[in-house]
Write a protein that holds these residues in place. Sequence first.
Motif, PDB file in Angstrom:
ATOM      1  N   SER A  34       0.837  -1.198   0.000  1.00 54.01           N
ATOM      2  CA  SER A  34       0.000   0.000   0.000  1.00 54.01           C
ATOM      3  C   SER A  34       0.874   1.251   0.000  1.00 54.01           C
ATOM      4  O   SER A  34       2.098   1.184   0.170  1.00 54.01           O
ATOM      5  CB  SER A  34      -0.903   0.008   1.237  1.00 54.01           C
ATOM      6  OG  SER A  34      -0.123   0.228   2.405  1.00 54.01           O
ATOM      7  N   LEU A  35       0.234   2.405  -0.162  1.00 58.74           N
ATOM      8  CA  LEU A  35       0.951   3.676  -0.089  1.00 58.74           C
ATOM      9  C   LEU A  35       1.626   3.821   1.269  1.00 58.74           C
ATOM     10  O   LEU A  35       2.800   4.210   1.357  1.00 58.74           O
ATOM     11  CB  LEU A  35      -0.025   4.828  -0.325  1.00 58.74           C
ATOM     12  CG  LEU A  35       0.515   6.244  -0.094  1.00 58.74           C
ATOM     13  CD1 LEU A  35       1.644   6.566  -1.063  1.00 58.74           C
ATOM     14  CD2 LEU A  35      -0.611   7.276  -0.216  1.00 58.74           C
ATOM     15  N   ARG A  38       4.749   1.700   1.635  1.00 54.93           N
ATOM     16  CA  ARG A  38       5.900   2.236   0.903  1.00 54.93           C
ATOM     17  C   ARG A  38       6.519   3.418   1.637  1.00 54.93           C
ATOM     18  O   ARG A  38       7.744   3.565   1.684  1.00 54.93           O
ATOM     19  CB  ARG A  38       5.468   2.650  -0.505  1.00 54.93           C
ATOM     20  CG  ARG A  38       5.059   1.465  -1.372  1.00 54.93           C
ATOM     21  CD  ARG A  38       4.597   1.925  -2.743  1.00 54.93           C
ATOM     22  NE  ARG A  38       4.176   0.795  -3.564  1.00 54.93           N
ATOM     23  CZ  ARG A  38       4.478   0.639  -4.848  1.00 54.93           C
ATOM     24  NH1 ARG A  38       5.215   1.533  -5.452  1.00 54.93           N
ATOM     25  NH2 ARG A  38       4.051  -0.405  -5.521  1.00 54.93           N
ATOM     26  N   SER A 149      -1.424   8.421  -3.655  1.00 57.96           N
ATOM     27  CA  SER A 149      -1.610   7.035  -4.084  1.00 57.96           C
ATOM     28  C   SER A 149      -0.257   6.359  -4.234  1.00 57.96           C
ATOM     29  O   SER A 149       0.766   7.023  -4.457  1.00 57.96           O
ATOM     30  CB  SER A 149      -2.370   6.962  -5.411  1.00 57.96           C
ATOM     31  OG  SER A 149      -1.520   7.283  -6.502  1.00 57.96           O
ATOM     32  N   LYS A 150      -0.270   5.033  -4.128  1.00 61.05           N
ATOM     33  CA  LYS A 150       0.992   4.303  -4.287  1.00 61.05           C
ATOM     34  C   LYS A 150       1.504   4.418  -5.717  1.00 61.05           C
ATOM     35  O   LYS A 150       2.717   4.385  -5.953  1.00 61.05           O
ATOM     36  CB  LYS A 150       0.818   2.841  -3.899  1.00 61.05           C
ATOM     37  CG  LYS A 150      -0.028   1.999  -4.839  1.00 61.05           C
ATOM     38  CD  LYS A 150      -0.010   0.541  -4.407  1.00 61.05           C
ATOM     39  CE  LYS A 150      -0.734  -0.360  -5.396  1.00 61.05           C
ATOM     40  NZ  LYS A 150      -0.678  -1.783  -4.968  1.00 61.05           N
ATOM     41  N   THR A 154       5.230   5.762  -6.584  1.00 62.32           N
ATOM     42  CA  THR A 154       6.140   4.952  -7.395  1.00 62.32           C
ATOM     43  C   THR A 154       6.618   5.718  -8.617  1.00 62.32           C
ATOM     44  O   THR A 154       7.810   5.696  -8.955  1.00 62.32           O
ATOM     45  CB  THR A 154       5.445   3.655  -7.841  1.00 62.32           C
ATOM     46  OG1 THR A 154       5.000   2.944  -6.690  1.00 62.32           O
ATOM     47  CG2 THR A 154       6.404   2.775  -8.624  1.00 62.32           C
TER      48      THR A 154
END
Length: 342
Positions: A34-35, A38, A149-150, A154
């Motif tokens: 998940s966000l 991370r 958001s993930k 990323t």
Amino acid sequence: MAEAKIRTIAARPNAESLIKPGELVDLIEVTPLSLNDRRIYNQLLENAWEAIDKPVTHVIAKSTLRGSHNSNDRVGESLERLMSAIVKVAVIWDGEPAIERVQLLGGNLESGRADGLLEYEIPARLRKIIRNSQVFARLQREVMFALSSKYALTLYEMVQKRGNLKWKASEKFSLDALRGIMGVPKGKLTNWSNLKLRAIDPAVAEVNALSDFMVEIAAIKTGRAVTHVELRWWRKDGDASGAADRALQFSKVGRRVRAEGKAENIVPEPAPELRPRPAWLNSRGVPLQTSTYETARLRHPGFDIYFVEGEWRSWSAAKEPAKDPDKAFLAFFRSYAEKNPI
């Protein structure tokens, strides 16, 4: 004579940014994260950085990982997902490309106290990858915590890894590779239109709004189907960078609205005027810039900025004077707000 590459472990985090090895940016998640997972993992890497390639345990306050959330439940859940996560990292083995499968996080010991500590280990194979790494991303903490958001986080990490390459401004990925790096769960967003609408477009909008770079992801077709994409990036000019700084000061909802181009429908409420600096602070040091107090108030609503300034003055009294007191105060404020959530 070829210029020697800088080893990743020689790079140093600072008050505003942290380091992430490039191999941990373009990795394939077998277990999607998940966000929050991370973000926590990036903080664990930063905390361990001084001895990250050594077989030692590392200790961090749980409140640091908890951030603005009052419950430790989410921290524990993230730790368990990180422990069970298996990632595939592209490496070189005997001069040939290879895939190494590693765990992101080793064993750990968590205090039962809400204000307790976490002791954790970096797995041996991962330490070796980090020790040999020569490419890294420098991540701005404010941006990392602002992205919603993930997929956006990323994409931001991917661009930060590549942004300073003088000889390269784009890179092609197969659609499967991009889905793997962005951590799209298997069976989700299976066609290009859904992937673009739900993951790629929102991520691009946020990164463009908040980071130092502009980015776009262009589809490449083989026949009638999208099979590859081209990631392109370029550094913002001064005006665009200023807009990104201002965007970081808005609430999450406001940032999303502006990134989606709907700001014309929002009528912002005027912020209350900045109250005068109290007299008791005069003996602690000269005032900071007015814009610094305004920035602190916008970034950390609800906090007494002058009380926090007093805490910063006390904390820094025995240290070398900061080269840039305004930046030092804002960095201290961020850390203080994370450790003392309202």
